[in-house]
Design an enzyme around this catalytic site. Sequence first.
Site, PDB file in Angstrom:
ATOM      1  N   LYS A 245      10.471  11.995  12.696  1.00 29.74           N
ATOM      2  CA  LYS A 245      10.539  10.727  13.011  1.00 29.74           C
ATOM      3  C   LYS A 245      10.874   9.296  12.569  1.00 29.74           C
ATOM      4  O   LYS A 245      10.307   9.216  11.046  1.00 29.74           O
ATOM      5  CB  LYS A 245       9.340  10.389  13.188  1.00 29.74           C
ATOM      6  CG  LYS A 245       8.500   9.514  13.777  1.00 29.74           C
ATOM      7  CD  LYS A 245       7.119   9.190  13.987  1.00 29.74           C
ATOM      8  CE  LYS A 245       7.090   8.260  13.477  1.00 29.74           C
ATOM      9  NZ  LYS A 245       8.110   6.791  13.788  1.00 29.74           N
TER      10      LYS A 245
ATOM     11  N   VAL B 243      -0.258   5.065   5.062  1.00 30.48           N
ATOM     12  CA  VAL B 243       0.509   6.166   5.754  1.00 30.48           C
ATOM     13  C   VAL B 243       0.153   7.782   5.278  1.00 30.48           C
ATOM     14  O   VAL B 243      -0.307   8.568   5.803  1.00 30.48           O
ATOM     15  CB  VAL B 243       1.000   5.408   6.601  1.00 30.48           C
ATOM     16  CG1 VAL B 243       2.202   7.276   7.666  1.00 30.48           C
ATOM     17  CG2 VAL B 243       1.405   4.638   7.840  1.00 30.48           C
TER      18      VAL B 243
ATOM     19  N   CYS C 131      10.803  -1.062  -1.595  1.00 31.06           N
ATOM     20  CA  CYS C 131      10.334   0.068  -2.426  1.00 31.06           C
ATOM     21  C   CYS C 131      10.312  -0.484  -4.294  1.00 31.06           C
ATOM     22  O   CYS C 131       9.130  -0.427  -4.764  1.00 31.06           O
ATOM     23  CB  CYS C 131      10.252   1.301  -2.364  1.00 31.06           C
ATOM     24  SG  CYS C 131      11.503   1.790  -2.681  1.00 31.06           S
TER      25      CYS C 131
ATOM     26  N   GLY D 200       7.605   6.152   3.057  1.00 34.95           N
ATOM     27  CA  GLY D 200       6.386   4.600   3.773  1.00 34.95           C
ATOM     28  C   GLY D 200       5.303   4.264   2.705  1.00 34.95           C
ATOM     29  O   GLY D 200       5.566   4.778   1.574  1.00 34.95           O
ATOM     30  N   SER D 201       4.818   4.016   3.828  1.00 33.38           N
ATOM     31  CA  SER D 201       3.464   3.105   2.716  1.00 33.38           C
ATOM     32  C   SER D 201       2.779   4.660   2.678  1.00 33.38           C
ATOM     33  O   SER D 201       2.000   5.275   3.285  1.00 33.38           O
ATOM     34  CB  SER D 201       3.098   2.817   3.743  1.00 33.38           C
ATOM     35  OG  SER D 201       2.226   3.155   4.441  1.00 33.38           O
ATOM     36  N   THR D 202       2.012   4.129   0.996  1.00 33.55           N
ATOM     37  CA  THR D 202       0.708   4.505   1.022  1.00 33.55           C
ATOM     38  C   THR D 202      -0.155   5.442   1.559  1.00 33.55           C
ATOM     39  O   THR D 202      -0.566   6.173   1.832  1.00 33.55           O
ATOM     40  CB  THR D 202      -0.091   3.794   0.052  1.00 33.55           C
ATOM     41  OG1 THR D 202       1.057   3.417  -1.470  1.00 33.55           O
ATOM     42  CG2 THR D 202      -0.931   4.635  -1.387  1.00 33.55           C
TER      43      THR D 202
ATOM     44  N   GLU E  93       6.864   9.623  -0.905  1.00 35.57           N
ATOM     45  CA  GLU E  93       7.170   8.552  -1.442  1.00 35.57           C
ATOM     46  C   GLU E  93       6.732   7.455  -0.862  1.00 35.57           C
ATOM     47  O   GLU E  93       7.099   7.455   0.047  1.00 35.57           O
ATOM     48  CB  GLU E  93       8.516   8.507  -1.564  1.00 35.57           C
ATOM     49  CG  GLU E  93       9.011   9.880  -2.681  1.00 35.57           C
ATOM     50  CD  GLU E  93       9.148  10.018  -4.038  1.00 35.57           C
ATOM     51  OE1 GLU E  93       8.607   8.923  -4.728  1.00 35.57           O
ATOM     52  OE2 GLU E  93       8.374  10.974  -4.457  1.00 35.57           O
TER      53      GLU E  93
ATOM     54  N   GLU F 288       1.048  -4.558  -2.793  1.00 35.43           N
ATOM     55  CA  GLU F 288       2.443  -4.537  -1.971  1.00 35.43           C
ATOM     56  C   GLU F 288       2.552  -5.568  -0.913  1.00 35.43           C
ATOM     57  O   GLU F 288       1.585  -5.175  -0.177  1.00 35.43           O
ATOM     58  CB  GLU F 288       2.129  -3.113  -1.910  1.00 35.43           C
ATOM     59  CG  GLU F 288       4.361  -2.962  -1.434  1.00 35.43           C
ATOM     60  CD  GLU F 288       4.090  -1.498  -0.818  1.00 35.43           C
ATOM     61  OE1 GLU F 288       3.988  -1.293  -0.070  1.00 35.43           O
ATOM     62  OE2 GLU F 288       5.810  -1.541  -1.267  1.00 35.43           O
TER      63      GLU F 288
HETATM   64  P1  NAD Z   1       5.428   2.674   7.320  1.00 32.14           P
HETATM   65  O1  NAD Z   1       4.034   3.696   6.230  1.00 32.14           O
HETATM   66  O2  NAD Z   1       5.036   1.603   8.429  1.00 32.14           O
HETATM   67  O3  NAD Z   1       6.026   3.879   8.079  1.00 32.14           O
HETATM   68  C1  NAD Z   1       6.784   5.030   7.453  1.00 32.14           C
HETATM   69  C2  NAD Z   1       6.860   5.652   8.973  1.00 32.14           C
HETATM   70  O4  NAD Z   1       6.156   6.205   9.316  1.00 32.14           O
HETATM   71  C3  NAD Z   1       7.659   5.124  10.015  1.00 32.14           C
HETATM   72  O5  NAD Z   1       8.807   6.075  10.548  1.00 32.14           O
HETATM   73  C4  NAD Z   1       6.377   4.833  10.329  1.00 32.14           C
HETATM   74  O6  NAD Z   1       6.473   5.388  12.466  1.00 32.14           O
HETATM   75  C5  NAD Z   1       6.030   6.122  10.491  1.00 32.14           C
HETATM   76  N1  NAD Z   1       4.554   6.186  11.222  1.00 32.14           N
HETATM   77  C6  NAD Z   1       3.595   5.297  11.110  1.00 32.14           C
HETATM   78  N2  NAD Z   1       1.869   5.566  11.232  1.00 32.14           N
HETATM   79  C7  NAD Z   1       2.120   6.564  11.490  1.00 32.14           C
HETATM   80  C8  NAD Z   1       1.033   8.000  11.200  1.00 32.14           C
HETATM   81  N3  NAD Z   1       0.205   7.143  11.805  1.00 32.14           N
HETATM   82  N4  NAD Z   1       1.724   8.895  11.465  1.00 32.14           N
HETATM   83  C9  NAD Z   1       2.441   9.265  11.559  1.00 32.14           C
HETATM   84  N5  NAD Z   1       3.739   8.724  11.287  1.00 32.14           N
HETATM   85  C10 NAD Z   1       3.001   7.327  10.946  1.00 32.14           C
HETATM   86  O7  NAD Z   1       6.259   2.135   6.326  1.00 32.14           O
HETATM   87  P2  NAD Z   1       7.189   1.337   6.237  1.00 32.14           P
HETATM   88  O8  NAD Z   1       7.128  -0.445   7.010  1.00 32.14           O
HETATM   89  O9  NAD Z   1       8.844   1.752   7.699  1.00 32.14           O
HETATM   90  O10 NAD Z   1       8.197   1.296   4.705  1.00 32.14           O
HETATM   91  C11 NAD Z   1       8.099   0.316   3.936  1.00 32.14           C
HETATM   92  C12 NAD Z   1       7.071   1.198   2.748  1.00 32.14           C
HETATM   93  O11 NAD Z   1       7.569   2.264   2.616  1.00 32.14           O
HETATM   94  C13 NAD Z   1       6.390   0.594   1.940  1.00 32.14           C
HETATM   95  O12 NAD Z   1       5.064   0.410   1.943  1.00 32.14           O
HETATM   96  C14 NAD Z   1       7.551   0.989   0.365  1.00 32.14           C
HETATM   97  O13 NAD Z   1       7.416   0.630  -0.836  1.00 32.14           O
HETATM   98  C15 NAD Z   1       7.438   2.180   1.427  1.00 32.14           C
HETATM   99  N6  NAD Z   1       9.008   2.538   0.362  1.00 32.14           N
HETATM  100  C16 NAD Z   1       8.660   3.401  -0.601  1.00 32.14           C
HETATM  101  C17 NAD Z   1      10.200   4.247  -1.003  1.00 32.14           C
HETATM  102  C18 NAD Z   1       9.432   5.164  -2.573  1.00 32.14           C
HETATM  103  O14 NAD Z   1      10.588   5.358  -2.662  1.00 32.14           O
HETATM  104  N7  NAD Z   1       8.534   4.542  -2.900  1.00 32.14           N
HETATM  105  C19 NAD Z   1      11.070   4.164  -0.176  1.00 32.14           C
HETATM  106  C20 NAD Z   1      11.374   3.196   1.137  1.00 32.14           C
HETATM  107  C21 NAD Z   1      10.408   2.435   1.332  1.00 32.14           C
END
Ligand code: NAD
Length: 544
Positions: free
Chosen positions: A212, A269, A327, A265-267, A293, A425
């Site tokens: 996804k 989610v 991130c 993605g975000s902590t 991550e 963040e």
């Molecule tokens: P996000 O958490 O909004 O989305 C990440 C993914 O999760 C997307 O594909 C989104 O559609 C999906 N998602 C959202 N809600 C969901 C649910 N209920 N069920 C399943 N999937 C769902 O994050 P973003 O805005 O795409 O990215 C930014 C975040 O990612 C920041 O918090 C950043 O720190 C983090 N990030 C971390 C790293 C790392 O390596 N630590 C790297 C890149 C980004």
Amino acid sequence: MNNGIFKIPDPVNEPVLNYAPGSPERVALRAKIEELRSRQMDIPCIIGGKEVRTGKTAVMRRPDAHGEILGVYHRAGEAEARAAVEAARDAKAEWVALPWEERAAVFLRAAELISTKYRALMNASTMLCQSKTAHQAEIDAVCEVIDFLRFNPKYMEQIYARQPENTKGEWNRAAYRPLEGFVYAVTPFNFTSIAANLPTAPAMMGNTVVWKPASTAVYSNYTLMKIYMEAGLPAGVINFLPGSGAAISDAVLASQDFAGLHFTGSTEVFRSLWKQISANLETYLGYPRIVGETGGKDFIFVDPSADLAPTVAAILRGAFEYQGQKCSAASRLYIPVSRSDEFLDALAAEIASIPMGEITDFRNFVGAVIDEAAFNNIQGYIERARASGRAQVLAGGRCDSAKGWFIEPTLILTQDPRSETMVNEIFGPVLTAYVYDDRDMEAAYRLVDSTSPYGLTGAIMATDRLRIQRALTALQNAAGNLYINDKPTGAVVGRQPFGGARASGTNDKAGSYLNLLRWASAVAIKENFAPPASWRYPFMSSED
Ligand code: NAD
């Protein structure tokens, strides 16, 4: 034709092209950008190798020119998610049976295609879709993608080569099976390379995957999917499902064959997915592997012994490249009171000179933030800091959404080291500085270590070796990736394996063998060449 112990070509990091005026790569990239802008895409889901158009479409726009439409994509729902799970299940047997080096070859071929034929396409689609400059796109959508696709097969070879000890008459083998079931890869918008790594790392290890992508990155991520297919990826090994995360997850995580989550993605989610998996635990055939991550609140700690110019450069690149949407981006800065004027004046002056605008104008250093929700969120932080009475905006701070989601690189000086812009963040071009008392360094280290729940990246700027060592020791749990005299962003596959602990994730280190190990379930096979013919032990014989 498997009679050989094959070796994956030794990987080297893909060279970063510079896109200077007149360079052939710049000419090709400009032409590709204009070609993409002249047509609109209609992007389907890809399930079992087939295009699926649901008719429920969402529009894709450029963040830095939101009136410009890149096309539409078809949103998957629960039915498509169930079909993708089926497709992953159907594809598994043949994919697992394929010799591992044949699986590797698919991804090595994809890397080659991206390095050559599709370099401009990967860059142009990432620039337009995610508002990256040519340089930011090149290091992400080309170089890091290629590095993952070339280094991971080497790590796979090294893992498979690890074998147990033997003794006389006995042969012990370790076989690294894929997980039983399928892996669910959920990727973020901010790195095309992460979108490449999360589905392909488990796939390489013999798993099949439901992927996804983030809704704001479908355009560039679809390009990746098409390249894997051209490189020979069999149908159903990776299934591409843009759409609502919640709806897709409900269907995917309800399957008994769900065997692993590969998330970035975000902590918030990630935690919600972990809870959902826990609630379904008895449904599954095994205990799913959970690799995530997540967020960061990354610091730059300036020691009194730091050199001015490299520190200012590290801060500007670390905080503002890609609009602070990494991130690993620096978002809290600690400056010693004994040198605060010098640093703050230099920073404010430099920030005022940062060029911002459409990424199609190559002179710009920063573009727009990803979408309206991000714009509103970041603007809210700046406004609340201004209104708090305990902070000053020293540079930037203007937000303009007329043509694109533009937020100026912003430097806030706070008197409260635990104000919300020091703790949360923000994921935008906002850096908050706090001036610490350098007569008590231990208190300063404690503050850095304890301010945020995250532990992703951090940088120590210093020239005094004893002080570098003290800071490293004091901050060893504050980051999974620590930098000395460098910006806290820009980890390179094979050189700085990436990931953090605390609220930042499971620290399984993307870009290293540690991550690939998570997608294997080892089986130990013992063979006895001289099995005993009697169950009686010699000590049981009758006494003399
Ligand atoms: P996000 O958490 O909004 O989305 C990440 C993914 O999760 C997307 O594909 C989104 O559609 C999906 N998602 C959202 N809600 C969901 C649910 N209920 N069920 C399943 N999937 C769902 O994050 P973003 O805005 O795409 O990215 C930014 C975040 O990612 C920041 O918090 C950043 O720190 C983090 N990030 C971390 C790293 C790392 O390596 N630590 C790297 C890149 C980004």
